[in-house]
Design a protein around this motif. Structure first.
Motif, short mmCIF file in Angstrom:
data_model
loop_
_atom_site.label_atom_id
_atom_site.label_comp_id
_atom_site.label_asym_id
_atom_site.label_seq_id
_atom_site.Cartn_x
_atom_site.Cartn_y
_atom_site.Cartn_z
N UNK A 28 0.89 -1.07 -0.02
CA UNK A 28 0.00 0.05 -0.14
C UNK A 28 0.84 1.37 -0.09
N UNK A 29 0.51 2.06 -0.81
CA UNK A 29 1.29 3.50 -1.06
C UNK A 29 1.18 4.51 -0.14
N UNK A 30 1.95 4.95 0.72
CA UNK A 30 1.85 6.05 1.44
C UNK A 30 2.57 7.03 0.65
N UNK A 31 1.93 7.81 -0.13
CA UNK A 31 2.44 8.68 -0.93
C UNK A 31 2.89 10.30 -0.27
N UNK A 32 3.78 10.67 -0.69
CA UNK A 32 4.50 11.86 0.06
C UNK A 32 4.06 13.25 -0.99
N UNK A 33 3.37 13.15 -2.09
CA UNK A 33 3.06 14.19 -2.80
C UNK A 33 2.34 15.46 -1.71
N UNK A 34 2.10 16.54 -2.25
CA UNK A 34 1.55 17.57 -1.39
C UNK A 34 -0.18 17.06 -1.13
N UNK A 35 -0.61 16.60 -2.07
CA UNK A 35 -2.09 16.30 -2.02
C UNK A 35 -2.34 15.34 -1.14
N UNK A 36 -1.47 14.04 -1.15
CA UNK A 36 -1.94 12.91 -0.52
C UNK A 36 -1.45 13.23 1.12
N UNK A 37 -0.31 13.73 1.20
CA UNK A 37 0.09 13.82 2.49
C UNK A 37 -0.89 14.79 3.16
N UNK A 38 -1.56 15.84 2.56
CA UNK A 38 -2.51 16.54 3.45
C UNK A 38 -3.81 15.76 3.78
N UNK A 39 -3.92 14.88 2.79
CA UNK A 39 -5.33 13.99 2.97
C UNK A 39 -5.02 12.79 3.70
N UNK A 40 -3.83 12.21 4.07
CA UNK A 40 -3.79 11.17 4.83
C UNK A 40 -4.06 9.82 3.90
N UNK A 41 -3.97 9.96 2.51
CA UNK A 41 -4.50 8.82 1.70
C UNK A 41 -3.40 7.82 1.62
N UNK A 42 -3.95 6.58 1.68
CA UNK A 42 -3.14 5.49 1.31
C UNK A 42 -3.64 4.70 0.29
N UNK A 43 -2.65 4.23 -0.67
CA UNK A 43 -3.21 4.01 -2.14
C UNK A 43 -2.72 2.48 -2.15
N UNK A 44 -4.06 1.95 -3.01
CA UNK A 44 -3.54 0.61 -3.39
C UNK A 44 -3.74 0.70 -4.97
N UNK A 45 -3.16 0.08 -5.85
CA UNK A 45 -3.15 0.17 -7.43
C UNK A 45 -3.62 -1.04 -7.97
N UNK A 46 -4.42 -1.00 -8.94
CA UNK A 46 -4.92 -2.27 -9.57
C UNK A 46 -5.44 -1.80 -10.92
N UNK A 47 -5.73 -2.77 -11.67
CA UNK A 47 -6.16 -2.53 -13.13
C UNK A 47 -7.59 -1.86 -13.14
N UNK A 48 -7.73 -0.84 -13.99
CA UNK A 48 -9.03 -0.17 -13.74
C UNK A 48 -10.27 -0.99 -14.24
N UNK A 49 -10.13 -2.10 -14.87
CA UNK A 49 -11.32 -3.13 -15.08
C UNK A 49 -11.72 -3.87 -13.67
N UNK A 50 -10.91 -3.72 -12.71
CA UNK A 50 -11.30 -4.25 -11.29
C UNK A 50 -11.98 -3.45 -10.31
#
Length: 147
Positions: A28-50
């Motif tokens: 799970x990606x803990x992104x450090x970009x300015x947007x994700x860091x401010x929102x506390x987002x944690x991302x999982x990547x997957x094919x769009x069809x899923x």
């Protein structure tokens, strides 16, 4: 394959994602970009069809125009403001064509503390410093010049 249900805070946006195996086996990606860091987002990547939306997909709003290289569009609910994930609008990040990300904080019955969190250097890969975040420094410089 395991299917996880998710929704925004108010329930306008409802969806499922299907992953091979358990979410706890994925990074799970803990992104450090300015947007994700401010929102506390944690991302999982997957094919769009899923990803399958049951409601609210057409209502989602996107945000990409004000930071970085403008290659991803962060999606959010217009009613409650929940940051639900992002979509690639230009497939140039780590060869991500046809890939989306969901903020795992929107998924139901997922124990965040048991996830395999790893850093994602979005500050470098997605782009640039967030200029509006420097507003205080600019005010301070102006005040110092006036004194």
């Amino acid at each position: 394959m395991t299917t996880y249900s998710g929704n925004c805070h108010c329930g306008l946006v409802k969806f499922t994602i299907t992953l091979p195996g358990s979410i706890y086996d994925h990074n799970i990606a803990n992104c450090n970009c300015s947007h994700c860091a401010r929102n506390g987002s944690l991302f999982i990547y997957f094919p769009t069809k899923e990803i399958k939306y049951y409601s609210g997909e057409a209502d989602l709003k996107g945000y990409s125009a004000s930071f970085g290289f403008k290659v991803v569009e962060h999606m959010f609910c217009p009613q409650c403001g929940s940051s639900t994930g992002w979509k690639c609008i230009e497939p140039r990040i780590d060869n991500f064509p046809g890939v989306e990300a969901v903020n795992v904080r929107m998924l139901n019955n997922v124990d965040i503390e048991k996830l395999k969190l790893g850093p994602f250097d979005g500050r470098t890969k997605i782009g640039g410093e967030y200029e509006l975040g420097k507003w205080y420094e600019k005010i301070q410089e102006k005040v110092e010049k006036e004194v």
